[in-house]
Design a protein around this motif. Structure first.
Motif, PDB file in Angstrom:
ATOM      1  N   ALA A  36       0.853  -1.196   0.000  1.00 46.98           N
ATOM      2  CA  ALA A  36       0.000   0.000   0.000  1.00 46.98           C
ATOM      3  C   ALA A  36       0.880   1.233   0.000  1.00 46.98           C
ATOM      4  CB  ALA A  36      -0.901   0.010   1.231  1.00 46.98           C
ATOM      5  N   THR A  37       0.295   2.371  -0.341  1.00 50.67           N
ATOM      6  CA  THR A  37       0.948   3.670  -0.194  1.00 50.67           C
ATOM      7  C   THR A  37       0.049   4.520   0.686  1.00 50.67           C
ATOM      8  OG1 THR A  37       2.005   3.498  -2.364  1.00 50.67           O
ATOM      9  CG2 THR A  37       1.830   5.699  -1.405  1.00 50.67           C
ATOM     10  N   VAL A  38       0.652   5.127   1.712  1.00 48.06           N
ATOM     11  CA  VAL A  38      -0.122   5.911   2.676  1.00 48.06           C
ATOM     12  C   VAL A  38       0.516   7.281   2.865  1.00 48.06           C
ATOM     13  CG1 VAL A  38      -1.029   3.885   3.891  1.00 48.06           C
ATOM     14  CG2 VAL A  38       1.117   4.914   4.652  1.00 48.06           C
ATOM     15  N   ASP A  39      -0.299   8.233   3.311  1.00 52.67           N
ATOM     16  CA  ASP A  39       0.177   9.581   3.613  1.00 52.67           C
ATOM     17  C   ASP A  39       0.837   9.610   4.986  1.00 52.67           C
ATOM     18  OD1 ASP A  39      -0.792  10.983   1.295  1.00 52.67           O
ATOM     19  OD2 ASP A  39      -2.811  10.804   2.121  1.00 52.67           O
ATOM     20  N   SER A  40       1.697  10.593   5.192  1.00 52.34           N
ATOM     21  CA  SER A  40       2.284  10.856   6.504  1.00 52.34           C
ATOM     22  C   SER A  40       1.535  12.010   7.141  1.00 52.34           C
ATOM     23  CB  SER A  40       3.765  11.211   6.372  1.00 52.34           C
ATOM     24  OG  SER A  40       4.503  10.097   5.930  1.00 52.34           O
ATOM     25  N   TYR A  41       1.396  11.945   8.449  1.00 55.32           N
ATOM     26  CA  TYR A  41       0.671  12.944   9.228  1.00 55.32           C
ATOM     27  C   TYR A  41       1.567  13.543  10.297  1.00 55.32           C
ATOM     28  CZ  TYR A  41      -3.762  11.496   7.189  1.00 55.32           C
ATOM     29  OH  TYR A  41      -4.793  11.243   6.315  1.00 55.32           O
ATOM     30  N   LEU A  42       1.368  14.810  10.568  1.00 58.71           N
ATOM     31  CA  LEU A  42       1.977  15.456  11.720  1.00 58.71           C
ATOM     32  C   LEU A  42       1.113  15.082  12.914  1.00 58.71           C
ATOM     33  CD1 LEU A  42       4.089  17.413  12.911  1.00 58.71           C
ATOM     34  CD2 LEU A  42       2.417  19.245  12.521  1.00 58.71           C
ATOM     35  N   ILE A  43       1.738  14.516  13.930  1.00 60.10           N
ATOM     36  CA  ILE A  43       1.024  14.025  15.108  1.00 60.10           C
ATOM     37  C   ILE A  43       1.361  14.909  16.299  1.00 60.10           C
ATOM     38  CG2 ILE A  43       0.634  12.033  16.613  1.00 60.10           C
ATOM     39  CD1 ILE A  43      -0.066  11.578  13.585  1.00 60.10           C
ATOM     40  N   GLY A  44       0.331  15.363  16.995  1.00 59.52           N
ATOM     41  CA  GLY A  44       0.509  16.173  18.199  1.00 59.52           C
ATOM     42  C   GLY A  44      -0.514  15.796  19.245  1.00 59.52           C
ATOM     43  N   ALA A  45      -0.370  16.361  20.424  1.00 54.80           N
ATOM     44  CA  ALA A  45      -1.313  16.106  21.514  1.00 54.80           C
ATOM     45  C   ALA A  45      -2.679  16.679  21.186  1.00 54.80           C
ATOM     46  CB  ALA A  45      -0.779  16.733  22.801  1.00 54.80           C
ATOM     47  N   SER A  46      -3.679  16.153  21.806  1.00 57.15           N
ATOM     48  CA  SER A  46      -5.027  16.698  21.661  1.00 57.15           C
ATOM     49  C   SER A  46      -5.004  18.170  22.052  1.00 57.15           C
ATOM     50  CB  SER A  46      -5.980  15.919  22.563  1.00 57.15           C
ATOM     51  OG  SER A  46      -7.284  16.379  22.390  1.00 57.15           O
ATOM     52  N   GLY A  47      -5.579  19.014  21.196  1.00 57.10           N
ATOM     53  CA  GLY A  47      -5.589  20.453  21.433  1.00 57.10           C
ATOM     54  C   GLY A  47      -4.384  21.189  20.893  1.00 57.10           C
ATOM     55  N   ASP A  48      -3.422  20.477  20.324  1.00 60.12           N
ATOM     56  CA  ASP A  48      -2.214  21.103  19.776  1.00 60.12           C
ATOM     57  C   ASP A  48      -2.574  21.998  18.585  1.00 60.12           C
ATOM     58  OD1 ASP A  48       0.777  21.239  19.210  1.00 60.12           O
ATOM     59  OD2 ASP A  48       0.022  20.375  17.344  1.00 60.12           O
ATOM     60  N   PRO A  49      -2.118  23.259  18.565  1.00 60.32           N
ATOM     61  CA  PRO A  49      -2.501  24.177  17.489  1.00 60.32           C
ATOM     62  C   PRO A  49      -1.935  23.801  16.112  1.00 60.32           C
ATOM     63  CG  PRO A  49      -0.881  25.214  18.927  1.00 60.32           C
ATOM     64  CD  PRO A  49      -1.273  23.923  19.575  1.00 60.32           C
TER      65      PRO A  49
END
Length: 175
Positions: A36-49
């Protein structure tokens, strides 16, 4: 579970028969098959701006502190090269090859990481983390299956690898 270099080493010396890897180029090495090919995501804490919008421009990563895999990792090399082309540096505050620690530092320490959405879907559902897809440019991850080249695949390895390919195809059709 390990980084790409570790898994490649295990395949090379026969400690593993099949490996599942992330690749960041357009072509795969011999004896690897795209799942498969998937996108990368920026991951932050809940509520992170930085991760409130569905998408985040790669150029906006210049304002983010990261927990990333240890240097000489394909993802990290790709991110650092893209940042250099755009005239900034990736701020790597912490290094670890542990997915669990990456998610923990993102959730509790104000750091960010870069992962595919399937790696954090439960954390997002629980409200622990949030994610924004990285765009302009996107960081695509090719998930591949590699077969050990040191010995011919046994009947069991052939059956398991064939089943993995079938499962990956059926999962893509269901999406």
């Amino acid at each position: 579970e390990g980084n790409v270099g570790q898994i490649e080493s295990w395949l090379l010396d026969g400690r593993a028969d099949i490996g599942i890897l992330y690749r960041y180029g357009d072509t795969l090495p011999e004896q690897e098959f795209e799942l498969a090919t998937v996108d990368s995501y920026l991951i932050g804490a809940s509520g992170d701006p930085h991760t409130t919008a569905p998408d985040v421009e790669f150029s906006q990563l210049k304002d983010v502190s990261f927990v990333l895999p240890v240097a000489s990792n394909e993802l990290r090399n790709k991110m650092e090269a893209l940042a250099r082309e755009m005239g900034f540096s990736i701020d790597t505050a912490m290094e670890t090859n542990s997915l669990t620690l990456m998610k923990q530092f993102a959730a509790q320490c104000g750091l960010h990481t870069t992962l595919p959405i399937h790696a954090v879907s439960q954390d997002i559902a629980s409200g622990r983390l949030q994610a924004s897809r990285i765009v302009n440019p996107p960081i695509k991850r090719m998930i591949s299956m590699a077969i050990s080249r040191t010995k011919g695949p046994s009947r069991a390895v052939s059956l398991v690898s064939s089943r993995l390919l079938d499962l990956a195809r059926s999962m893509l059709v269901e999406q």
